[in-house]
Scaffold this motif. Structure first.
Motif, short mmCIF file in Angstrom:
data_model
loop_
_atom_site.label_atom_id
_atom_site.label_comp_id
_atom_site.label_asym_id
_atom_site.label_seq_id
_atom_site.Cartn_x
_atom_site.Cartn_y
_atom_site.Cartn_z
N GLU A 38 0.90 -1.14 0.00
CA GLU A 38 0.00 0.00 0.00
C GLU A 38 0.93 1.18 0.00
O GLU A 38 1.51 1.51 1.05
N GLY A 39 1.10 1.79 -1.15
CA GLY A 39 2.17 2.76 -1.29
C GLY A 39 3.46 1.97 -1.22
O GLY A 39 3.65 1.02 -1.99
N GLN A 40 4.32 2.32 -0.28
CA GLN A 40 5.54 1.52 -0.16
C GLN A 40 5.48 0.57 1.05
O GLN A 40 6.40 -0.20 1.27
N LYS A 41 4.38 0.68 1.78
CA LYS A 41 4.27 -0.17 2.96
C LYS A 41 3.84 -1.59 2.62
O LYS A 41 3.01 -1.82 1.74
N ARG A 42 4.39 -2.51 3.37
CA ARG A 42 4.05 -3.92 3.19
C ARG A 42 2.78 -4.27 3.94
O ARG A 42 2.58 -3.82 5.07
N LEU A 43 1.94 -5.05 3.32
CA LEU A 43 0.75 -5.59 4.00
C LEU A 43 0.75 -7.10 3.80
O LEU A 43 0.70 -7.59 2.67
N PHE A 44 0.79 -7.81 4.91
CA PHE A 44 0.94 -9.26 4.84
C PHE A 44 -0.41 -9.96 4.83
O PHE A 44 -1.28 -9.65 5.64
N THR A 45 -0.56 -10.88 3.93
CA THR A 45 -1.82 -11.58 3.73
C THR A 45 -1.87 -12.87 4.55
O THR A 45 -0.88 -13.27 5.17
N ARG A 46 -3.02 -13.50 4.49
CA ARG A 46 -3.21 -14.79 5.13
C ARG A 46 -2.18 -15.80 4.61
O ARG A 46 -1.63 -16.59 5.35
N ARG A 47 -1.95 -15.71 3.32
CA ARG A 47 -0.99 -16.60 2.69
C ARG A 47 0.42 -16.40 3.26
O ARG A 47 1.13 -17.36 3.56
N ASP A 48 0.79 -15.13 3.42
CA ASP A 48 2.11 -14.85 4.00
C ASP A 48 2.22 -15.43 5.40
O ASP A 48 3.26 -15.98 5.77
N ARG A 49 1.14 -15.31 6.15
CA ARG A 49 1.19 -15.82 7.52
C ARG A 49 1.34 -17.34 7.53
O ARG A 49 2.11 -17.89 8.32
N ALA A 50 0.61 -18.00 6.66
CA ALA A 50 0.71 -19.46 6.59
C ALA A 50 2.15 -19.87 6.23
O ALA A 50 2.73 -20.77 6.83
N ARG A 51 2.69 -19.15 5.26
CA ARG A 51 4.05 -19.47 4.83
C ARG A 51 5.06 -19.19 5.93
O ARG A 51 5.98 -19.98 6.16
N LEU A 52 4.87 -18.09 6.63
CA LEU A 52 5.80 -17.76 7.70
C LEU A 52 5.80 -18.84 8.78
O LEU A 52 6.86 -19.23 9.29
N LYS A 53 4.63 -19.34 9.10
CA LYS A 53 4.56 -20.41 10.10
C LYS A 53 5.38 -21.61 9.65
O LYS A 53 6.11 -22.21 10.43
N LEU A 54 5.25 -21.94 8.39
CA LEU A 54 6.00 -23.09 7.87
C LEU A 54 7.50 -22.80 7.86
O LEU A 54 8.31 -23.68 8.15
N ILE A 55 7.85 -21.57 7.54
CA ILE A 55 9.27 -21.19 7.56
C ILE A 55 9.84 -21.38 8.95
O ILE A 55 10.90 -22.00 9.14
N LEU A 56 9.13 -20.86 9.94
CA LEU A 56 9.63 -20.93 11.31
C LEU A 56 9.71 -22.37 11.79
O LEU A 56 10.66 -22.75 12.48
N ARG A 57 8.75 -23.15 11.39
CA ARG A 57 8.82 -24.56 11.78
C ARG A 57 9.99 -25.25 11.11
O ARG A 57 10.75 -25.97 11.75
N GLY A 58 10.13 -24.99 9.83
CA GLY A 58 11.26 -25.57 9.10
C GLY A 58 12.58 -25.24 9.76
O GLY A 58 13.45 -26.09 9.91
N LYS A 59 12.70 -23.98 10.19
CA LYS A 59 13.94 -23.57 10.82
C LYS A 59 14.22 -24.35 12.09
O LYS A 59 15.37 -24.69 12.38
N ARG A 60 13.15 -24.62 12.84
CA ARG A 60 13.35 -25.38 14.08
C ARG A 60 13.89 -26.77 13.80
O ARG A 60 14.47 -27.40 14.67
N PHE A 61 13.68 -27.26 12.59
CA PHE A 61 14.20 -28.59 12.25
C PHE A 61 15.54 -28.51 11.55
O PHE A 61 16.05 -29.50 11.05
N GLY A 62 16.07 -27.33 11.48
CA GLY A 62 17.41 -27.19 10.91
C GLY A 62 17.44 -27.16 9.40
O GLY A 62 18.49 -27.37 8.80
N PHE A 63 16.30 -26.88 8.76
CA PHE A 63 16.33 -26.69 7.31
C PHE A 63 16.87 -25.32 6.99
O PHE A 63 16.63 -24.36 7.71
N SER A 64 17.58 -25.23 5.89
CA SER A 64 18.03 -23.92 5.43
C SER A 64 16.86 -23.22 4.75
O SER A 64 15.90 -23.85 4.34
N LEU A 65 16.97 -21.93 4.62
CA LEU A 65 15.91 -21.17 3.97
C LEU A 65 15.71 -21.65 2.54
O LEU A 65 14.60 -21.66 2.03
N GLU A 66 16.78 -22.01 1.90
CA GLU A 66 16.66 -22.50 0.53
C GLU A 66 15.87 -23.81 0.48
O GLU A 66 15.01 -23.99 -0.36
N GLU A 67 16.15 -24.69 1.40
CA GLU A 67 15.39 -25.95 1.46
C GLU A 67 13.93 -25.66 1.76
O GLU A 67 13.02 -26.26 1.17
#
Lengths: 135, 135
Positions: A38-67
């Motif tokens: 919105e202009g230059q500001k970021r607005l995070f969607t439901r999809r972003d939140r779902a993905r972020l949860k998976l990212i954080l979980r992945g990290k707890r298992f020692g996956f790299s961001l690329e994986e």
DNA sequence: CGTATTCCTTACGTTAACGTCAACTCCCTC
DNA sequence: GAGGGAGTTGACGTTAACGTAAGGAATACG
């Protein structure tokens, strides 16, 4: 409009998921997230939140961001081509096998550590006794 | 002299455990290993080998070398003081609890991923069918 | 003796995953 | 309209865990 479709600012995201703004921008740069603007500001969607949860979980298992980026593709099927999808699927299956192997090792390690703790606890108890006896 | 008491050169170690010389020297610098010396050459003992195995396993679980160093103390009890030993034991128990928590999450993730794979496999199969039908 | 191999130390380079800081742009409000 | 927040984009700094390259010592071989 259901609450789950709310758009969140970067600060709301940070408070909700305990990450820093820097982290979210970093994930965007790495194409793990793609918030609206919105202009230059970021607005995070439901999809972003779902993905972020998976990212954080992945990290707890020692996956790299690329994986993690690869795994995320599994949750983003719709516009993909068959061959690409099949490739992603193959990767996911390998990853799953990895995780199962790792789980087995993990269980072993948990058992080992548990036994070791028991042993030390015993040792600690008995030397404490003999020390008492010596005094 | 039993074979397990053999002293190994750095190259033998590298070949056996698939690590580089740099890694072994690095671990020594971090006081995770303490090989003997013959002149200036390193000779690795049975104890070093046991510790290296634990280091490598710890790494597979995503422990940092510093965390591993703490766990290694559990396997090196003998000259320690009671209080220090008790502290180490407490750390190990926490670590064990962490691992158990992580295992639970891990199992969830494995299930999720498995379901996701099934789902995609289904999708892939049915779209392939409809594509066939359309031709 | 030369040189080949194996090892050593010292030291700078590298990658991932952010942290930190400076300098801007909006928007609000007092 | 001066200041205060919230957000932005660079761009450089940081830590862990090594990689890599330079230069030297010690032993082995032909």
């Amino acid at each position: 409009m259901p609450d789950t479709d709310r758009l969140m600012t970067i600060r709301e995201m940070c408070d909700t998921y305990e990450v820093t703004p820097r982290t979210l921008r970093f994930y965007e740069a790495k194409e793990l997230l793609s918030p609206n603007r919105e202009g230059q500001k970021r607005l995070f969607t439901r999809r972003d939140r779902a993905r972020l949860k998976l990212i954080l979980r992945g990290k707890r298992f020692g996956f790299s961001l690329e994986e993690i980026r690869q795994l995320l593709e599994l949750y983003h099927v719709g516009d993909q081509q068959q061959t690409q999808l099949a490739r992603t699927l193959a990767i996911a299956k390998e990853r799953l096998a990895d995780m199962e192997r790792q789980r087995n090792e993990f269980n072993e390690a948990i058992n080992d550590l548990g036994e070791q703790i028991d042993w030390v606890t015993q040792t600690l108890a008995s030397t404490a006794v003999s020390k008492d006896a010596a005094e």
